[in-house]
Design an enzyme around this catalytic site. Sequence first.
Site: not given
Ligand SMILES: Nc1ncnc2c1ncn2[C@@H]1O[C@H](COP(=O)(O)OP(=O)(O)OP(=O)(O)O)[C@@H](O)[C@H]1O
Length: 549
Positions: A53-54, A56-60, A168
């Site tokens: 997933g992606k 606003a701040y990170k790619v996972v 949060d």
């Molecule tokens: N532990 C995890 N296991 C599986 N998928 C995950 C995990 N953490 C994050 N993801 C996937 O990655 C996506 C992006 O993570 P997240 O929303 O935490 O990013 P962010 O940039 O911190 O968030 P936001 O955009 O809400 O500020 C999530 O919507 C989810 O689909």
Amino acid sequence: MTQLHIEETNGRHLNVAFSPSGNDFFDLSKHDPETIVEISPNGRYAKLNTVLGKGAYKVVYKAIDREEGYEVAWNCFQTTKAQFNALSQEISILKEVRHPNIIAFHDWWYSKDNEFIFVAELMTSGTLREYIRKLSLPNMKIVKRWSRQILKGLIYLHSHDPPIIHRDIKCDNIFINGAHGEVKIGDMGTAKMKLGKKYTVIGTPEFMAPEMYDEKGYSEKVDIYAFGMCLLEMVTGEYPYNECKNAAQVYKKVIQGSRPECLNKVQDPEVLDLINHCIAPENERYTARQIVNHPFLLVEPEVVLLTMDPEKVNLSLQLVFKGMDKLAVKFNFNVVKDTAEEVVGEMIEEQVLLEKYKTLITHEINRILRELNKIQNGDDQNKEEANSLWPISGASSTGYGGSRSNIALTISPGSMAQTQMERNFMNGMISPLYPGMEPNRRREWLNDPEDSLPMREYPNDTPIEEFVSDTAQALHRDMEKARQWTDKLKKEDIMTVGDLRRLHDEDWAGIKLTVFATRALKNALAESTRLRSPRSTASTNSNGHEEGL
Ligand SMILES: Nc1ncnc2c1ncn2[C@@H]1O[C@H](COP(=O)(O)OP(=O)(O)OP(=O)(O)O)[C@@H](O)[C@H]1O
């Protein structure tokens, strides 16, 4: 299947495969096999090319823990080295956080590409928000189950010394493992130790408590406010303050104390009451522990058949609170002498079960009796005989004086690991027998009448009301219950502890106390006798009761 390699006019290369009929084709480039693309500095974690997933701040990315063989989530977060260093202390605290309802944080480092990378527990089914959309509206059973799990996580964080505030909490930061319906709090990046009040304004406006905006500081209660908003989203399917066009409008509404419009859509009065307690002003707002004991979140019990004798007359049944496998009330049921109504009535009378479960549990016991009846009918094809053997609901009873031996609170093995929250749950549904006593100890006492109550020695001339009231208190019964027991004893001219000691088993049956009350008083008496000097306990009978003193 025929495979082709195609070069498109824009220079993109495609691998496609045609089905045998030639009517379908598959873009194989979309199904690239997972391959390792990076290894962590310590060699333990291998990042795969699969993006989970992606945000606003990170790619996972998906990754593999090569030591344990687990799949994990590899989070990449662009940041400067200075910011990374500033975060280090908080991160090291997060590594200590270990709870089944909080996404585990395994490792972190700063990469040469200016990325803060951290490896966390992988969740298989996305966020709660995505799930709510997928299910259109989750039913109340699911909402309750999710809520309990989120609260377990919050109780853990808030009971940390010093408390950890997530800051949060929202449905996008709560993740699901679909196969087991597990729910875990994630995105701990905003979490902070509460060393005094916190002042940094951080979070998502729709979920931020009003006190987060004023300079007086805030506490872990901001997470409760946010949980209330999550609950609102779970039950309405709407993002709170959806009516606002931007964060400034949300902010204005929140500090003016205007509630989100979707709150008007909440039909269930229990849910509404719970949400109102969560989003109340900080000093009136519930704690996570209080919320978990709210009637809306109490777990529904069911009855299971544990054992029965070869004649199928004496059953051992257990009241189980779903989702709380460590808590159960075990009781015997004699199919000839007992009826579901009587047993349930007694449990309620003795405050072992809440009145609201009366119909449900009566129905559950009758369901088991019907099932047994079916077996019986199937076995011998003799309906008449079977009916006489299984008097179901409303059947005449010959009374149960002494035949139904006990209603016992039992805690299954592993109960020592029972969390405080589970104990609180238990307190909400079943009066704790000895507050502060280890669960195993309760079980031993209840299963073994010879075991002792934590009471003092009572001389024979002790007024009966004093002894009964102490016993009721030790068992966490209310004083009204003590008065009822005393009245029944006094009706039989039992005015002192000495009078009680002189009773024989058949006399006890005549007092018309419930089996549970009789058992409680007998045990308290035995304990009091045990506490007397060896000289005075010389003449106790086989039940540990003194004879003729
Ligand atoms: N532990 C995890 N296991 C599986 N998928 C995950 C995990 N953490 C994050 N993801 C996937 O990655 C996506 C992006 O993570 P997240 O929303 O935490 O990013 P962010 O940039 O911190 O968030 P936001 O955009 O809400 O500020 C999530 O919507 C989810 O689909």
